[in-house]
Design an enzyme around this catalytic site. Structure first.
Site, PDB file in Angstrom:
ATOM      1  N   ASP A  45     -43.937 -14.290 -25.692  1.00  0.00           N
ATOM      2  CA  ASP A  45     -43.758 -13.272 -26.407  1.00  0.00           C
ATOM      3  C   ASP A  45     -45.295 -12.425 -26.475  1.00  0.00           C
ATOM      4  OD1 ASP A  45     -45.073 -14.755 -28.241  1.00  0.00           O
ATOM      5  OD2 ASP A  45     -43.445 -14.557 -29.860  1.00  0.00           O
ATOM      6  N   SER A  46     -46.415 -13.007 -25.888  1.00  0.00           N
ATOM      7  CA  SER A  46     -47.361 -12.415 -25.566  1.00  0.00           C
ATOM      8  C   SER A  46     -47.487 -11.164 -24.830  1.00  0.00           C
ATOM      9  CB  SER A  46     -48.508 -13.620 -24.685  1.00  0.00           C
ATOM     10  OG  SER A  46     -47.936 -14.028 -23.855  1.00  0.00           O
ATOM     11  N   ASP A  84     -39.997 -18.045 -24.692  1.00  0.00           N
ATOM     12  CA  ASP A  84     -40.102 -17.976 -26.234  1.00  0.00           C
ATOM     13  C   ASP A  84     -39.013 -17.291 -26.696  1.00  0.00           C
ATOM     14  OD1 ASP A  84     -42.593 -18.665 -26.679  1.00  0.00           O
ATOM     15  OD2 ASP A  84     -43.590 -17.280 -26.448  1.00  0.00           O
ATOM     16  N   LYS A 112     -38.775 -22.103 -26.462  1.00  0.00           N
ATOM     17  CA  LYS A 112     -40.065 -22.159 -27.273  1.00  0.00           C
ATOM     18  C   LYS A 112     -39.742 -21.708 -28.481  1.00  0.00           C
ATOM     19  CE  LYS A 112     -44.602 -21.117 -26.348  1.00  0.00           C
ATOM     20  NZ  LYS A 112     -44.790 -20.336 -27.594  1.00  0.00           N
ATOM     21  N   GLU A 114     -41.799 -21.598 -32.361  1.00  0.00           N
ATOM     22  CA  GLU A 114     -42.983 -21.691 -33.573  1.00  0.00           C
ATOM     23  C   GLU A 114     -42.438 -22.162 -34.815  1.00  0.00           C
ATOM     24  OE1 GLU A 114     -45.348 -18.300 -33.656  1.00  0.00           O
ATOM     25  OE2 GLU A 114     -45.370 -18.126 -31.264  1.00  0.00           O
ATOM     26  N   GLU A 181     -51.794 -25.083 -30.369  1.00  0.00           N
ATOM     27  CA  GLU A 181     -52.574 -23.958 -30.189  1.00  0.00           C
ATOM     28  C   GLU A 181     -53.499 -23.811 -31.292  1.00  0.00           C
ATOM     29  OE1 GLU A 181     -52.779 -19.183 -29.670  1.00  0.00           O
ATOM     30  OE2 GLU A 181     -50.762 -20.098 -29.716  1.00  0.00           O
TER      31      GLU A 181
END
Length: 266
Positions: A45-46, A84, A112, A114, A181
């Protein structure tokens, strides 16, 4: 190279060979990363920041993630595709199931998410339904407003102890991979030893089982001009993007990247 699977990544961890991962958002770069030998392509999602120009990842939608995952799939032949779940896409169990299905149907091999221990139930349900999950811990950009900015996580002993415990619990819940991270290098090394699943680091030292960088960062492309400490510009000294990608793979495999200067202490 033969198609990369979870079994491949597990084997690399057991052999002590580093896993290479880069973000990827389109078919052209998927092909280039394949040619360079990158094992995992992260449709991150970057993209909200590096492609769309937002100041965070929060505006990205699941539909946009599915679109870019499908683009990457069309250019990919060998790598494992990790996609993501964007901001609030896993706010409820039902949303988590539906949005994960959308990404898998678009071409992802793994999703993925978070968070921390609260992810355990959704990870368990996804794994039971055939969806492999990577748990993203430490600095989680979707929680930037709670964290008060992009800060190193796990620096005090209580945070470190909790992160180690959560990592083990998420593995037990069914997580197939962890991504750490911006955590102290020593803590990342401890977590990598404590779990049997592959651990990928970004700003987490070189003792993890593999590394990931944002593609645009490692090619020296930045809208803001702000370069995180953990980034290296692999275009330096290279005459092509393809050479830079190969240099990244080579340095990760040789454990020359990341260096001490790219990590954080407690």
């Amino acid at each position: 190279m033969p198609a990369i699977t979870l079994t491949t990544l597990q084997s690399l961890k057991q052999k002590g060979e580093k896993i290479t991962m880069l973000t990827c958002y389109d078919a052209t770069f998927a092909h280039a990363c394949n040619e360079a030998g990158v094992e995992v392509l992260l449709v991150g999602d970057s993209l909200g920041m590096v492609l769309q120009g937002h100041d965070s990842t929060l505006p990205v939608t699941t539909a946009e993630m599915a679109y870019h995952t499908a683009c990457v799939k069309r250019g990919n032949s060998d790598a494992l595709i990790l996609a993501d779940l964007p901001f609030m896409a896993n706010a409820t169990l039902e949303q988590t199931m539906n949005n994960s299905a959308m990404l898998m149907q678009a071409g992802a091999h793994m999703v993925k998410v978070e968070g921390q221990l609260w992810l355990a139930e959704s990870i368990r349900l996804l794994a039971e339904r055939g969806v492999p999950v990577c748990a993203h811990m430490g600095l989680t950009p979707q929680a930037v407003n709670i964290l008060g900015g992009y800060k190193v996580q796990g620096r005090n002993e209580n945070q470190a102890r909790q992160m180690r415990a959560d990592a083990i619990s998420l593995e037990q819940a069914g997580a197939a991979m962890l991504l750490l991270e911006c955590v102290p290098s020593e803590l990342a090394a401890e977590i990598s030893q404590a779990v049997k699943i592959p651990v990928i680091g970004i700003g987490a030292g070189n003792a993890t089982d593999g590394q990931v960088l944002v593609l645009h960062d490692m090619l020296g492309l930045s809208i803001t001009g702000r370069v995180p400490k953990f980034v290296k510009n692999f275009m330096h000294g290279q005459d092509s993007i393809q050479s830079a990608l190969k240099a990244y793979v080579s340095e990760v495999k040789a454990t020359t990247f990341p260096g001490i200067e790219h990590g954080f202490s407690a």
